[in-house]
Design an enzyme around this catalytic site. Structure first.
Site, PDB file in Angstrom:
ATOM      1  N   CYS A 125      13.744  27.392  38.247  1.00  0.00           N
ATOM      2  CA  CYS A 125      14.756  28.384  38.629  1.00  0.00           C
ATOM      3  C   CYS A 125      14.159  29.542  39.428  1.00  0.00           C
ATOM      4  O   CYS A 125      14.670  29.896  40.501  1.00  0.00           O
ATOM      5  CB  CYS A 125      15.500  28.887  37.396  1.00  0.00           C
ATOM      6  SG  CYS A 125      14.560  29.949  36.292  1.00  0.00           S
ATOM      7  N   HIS A 163      16.393  32.867  32.882  1.00  0.00           N
ATOM      8  CA  HIS A 163      16.970  32.029  33.937  1.00  0.00           C
ATOM      9  C   HIS A 163      17.509  32.912  35.055  1.00  0.00           C
ATOM     10  O   HIS A 163      17.957  34.039  34.815  1.00  0.00           O
ATOM     11  CB  HIS A 163      18.092  31.150  33.381  1.00  0.00           C
ATOM     12  CG  HIS A 163      18.510  30.064  34.327  1.00  0.00           C
ATOM     13  ND1 HIS A 163      17.732  28.935  34.564  1.00  0.00           N
ATOM     14  CD2 HIS A 163      19.613  29.931  35.124  1.00  0.00           C
ATOM     15  CE1 HIS A 163      18.350  28.161  35.453  1.00  0.00           C
ATOM     16  NE2 HIS A 163      19.478  28.751  35.807  1.00  0.00           N
ATOM     17  N   HIS A 189      21.559  27.590  41.715  1.00  0.00           N
ATOM     18  CA  HIS A 189      20.416  27.690  40.798  1.00  0.00           C
ATOM     19  C   HIS A 189      19.825  26.306  40.549  1.00  0.00           C
ATOM     20  O   HIS A 189      20.440  25.281  40.862  1.00  0.00           O
ATOM     21  CB  HIS A 189      20.833  28.355  39.481  1.00  0.00           C
ATOM     22  CG  HIS A 189      21.695  27.499  38.593  1.00  0.00           C
ATOM     23  ND1 HIS A 189      21.568  27.468  37.227  1.00  0.00           N
ATOM     24  CD2 HIS A 189      22.716  26.635  38.870  1.00  0.00           C
ATOM     25  CE1 HIS A 189      22.458  26.647  36.697  1.00  0.00           C
ATOM     26  NE2 HIS A 189      23.159  26.128  37.674  1.00  0.00           N
TER      27      HIS A 189
END
Length: 364
Positions: free
Chosen positions: A279, A327, A339
């Site tokens: 990520c 994240h 993402h």
């Protein structure tokens, strides 16, 4: 005598029957256990599997960010250590040259016998020439004293460099141990998630690993250029953005455009592109393509720019999730982001409300 034998036979027959029944039940239970039906773990529903897998992926993502941070620091320490070694080698070469010069001077003194200047003047056949030579020797002696001082200083500098190198080496080993620990954590969590997903049918796996439905073709108000848009596993199509909002600069637009070109790329923990990402690696690569240098981890990326509220989000902003800031995605407008989710899902467009929102940062 016959009656006695008959009575005993009945008694044995009753015991034998009870024993046989017990053994039969035990054998049946054992056989069933070996068949895997008596003590089988309760069957998890797809929803329960999804909950467990999501938790494992989040824990793996947290460990991945720690791994990425430790790796970044280990690389920086290694570069510093290499620089220290280079500096030490250069100073050692200068020290060796100075020592050789001192050695030559000492050898000359030995050849001259080390006589005092008064005796050398008295024994000289040409006093005038000797006096000229003595003045030169005095100046040479001063230069040698300067060389000795230089050697001493170089020795101190080299020892300081070696001390710094020893500290960095110890730090590097510690960071390498941290890398190994985090790698073990990540692989353990991902292996467990894979085992859980393997229990499901292909249809159930798709349902569990799919994000909330999002149209492949979404509004791309941040980008005022034509870029390829890849749906997961589908052919690239063109999408044109319209009406870039005020305040969105070209670097943010370029970062969003890069993220769109990476749709469908696989998630690989620790990867920063160009063909696979985790990520924070995707975010770093997107902004690197726009000429902006970002830190490697989510923990550092959230502090790399100006914090903005959810209501202030503009395309190009970084959006962070979970209380541990484990994240990150890049906001593309209309409540959506791009993402790199996890190993079971490629880089994709997703709503930002599918995970607990933790904050946002504007870096360009």
């Amino acid at each position: 005598m016959a009656a006695h034998r008959k009575s005993r036979q009945r008694s044995l027959s009753g015991n034998t029957a009870r024993t046989a029944a017990t053994l039969a039940l035990a054998g049946a239970a054992t056989a069933t256990a070996f068949d895997g039906t008596a003590h089988a773990a309760p069957q998890l529903t797809p929803a329960q599997v999804k909950a467990k897998v999501d938790k494992l992926y989040q824990e793996a993502e947290t460990a991945t960010q720690k791994y990425d941070g430790a790796k970044e620091k280990a690389n920086a320490t290694q570069r510093r250590l290499n620089t220290l070694h280079d500096q030490t080698a250069r100073k050692q070469a200068k020290l060796n040259a100075a020592r050789e010069a001192l050695g030559s001077y000492a050898a000359a003194q030995y050849r001259d016998g080390g006589f005092s200047p008064a005796w050398q003047l008295a024994l000289s056949r040409d006093p005038d020439r000797y006096l000229d030579g003595a003045a030169f020797a005095e100046r040479a002696g001063a230069r040698q004293a300067s060389t000795v001082s230089l050697v001493r200083r170089q020795l101190r500098e080299i020892e300081q460099l070696r001390g710094a190198a020893r500290i960095d080496l110890s730090s590097l080993r510690s960071r390498q141990n941290e890398l190994r620990r985090q790698k073990t954590t990540v692989t353990t969590k991902l292996d467990e998630a894979r085992r859980l997903l393997a229990r499901l049918t292909p249809v159930q796996r798709t349902e569990v690993t799919a994000d909330a439905p999002v149209a492949d073709h979404v509004s791309r108000s941040a980008v005022d250029v034509r870029v390829p848009l890849k749906a997961s596993g589908s052919a690239a199509v063109n999408a044109t953005a319209h009406g870039a909002p005020a305040g969105t600069n070209s670097r943010a637009a370029a970062a969003v455009a890069y993220a769109y070109t990476k749709l469908g790329s696989p998630y690989v923990w620790g990867a920063t592109g160009p063909s696979a990402f985790d990520c924070s690696g995707l975010i770093q690569a997107a902004y690197r393509s726009a000429g902006v240098s970002l830190p490697r981890t989510t923990y550092a990326q959230i502090n790399a720019g100006r914090r903005v509220s959810r209501a202030q989000l503009q395309p190009g902003d970084l959006v962070f999730f979970y209380s541990g800031i484990s994240h990150v995605g890049i906001y593309v407008g209309n409540g959506k982001m791009i993402h790199a989710p996890n190993p079971s899902a490629p880089v994709r467009v997703a709503p930002i409300d599918q995970m607990p929102f933790a904050g946002a940062t504007r870096v360009a």
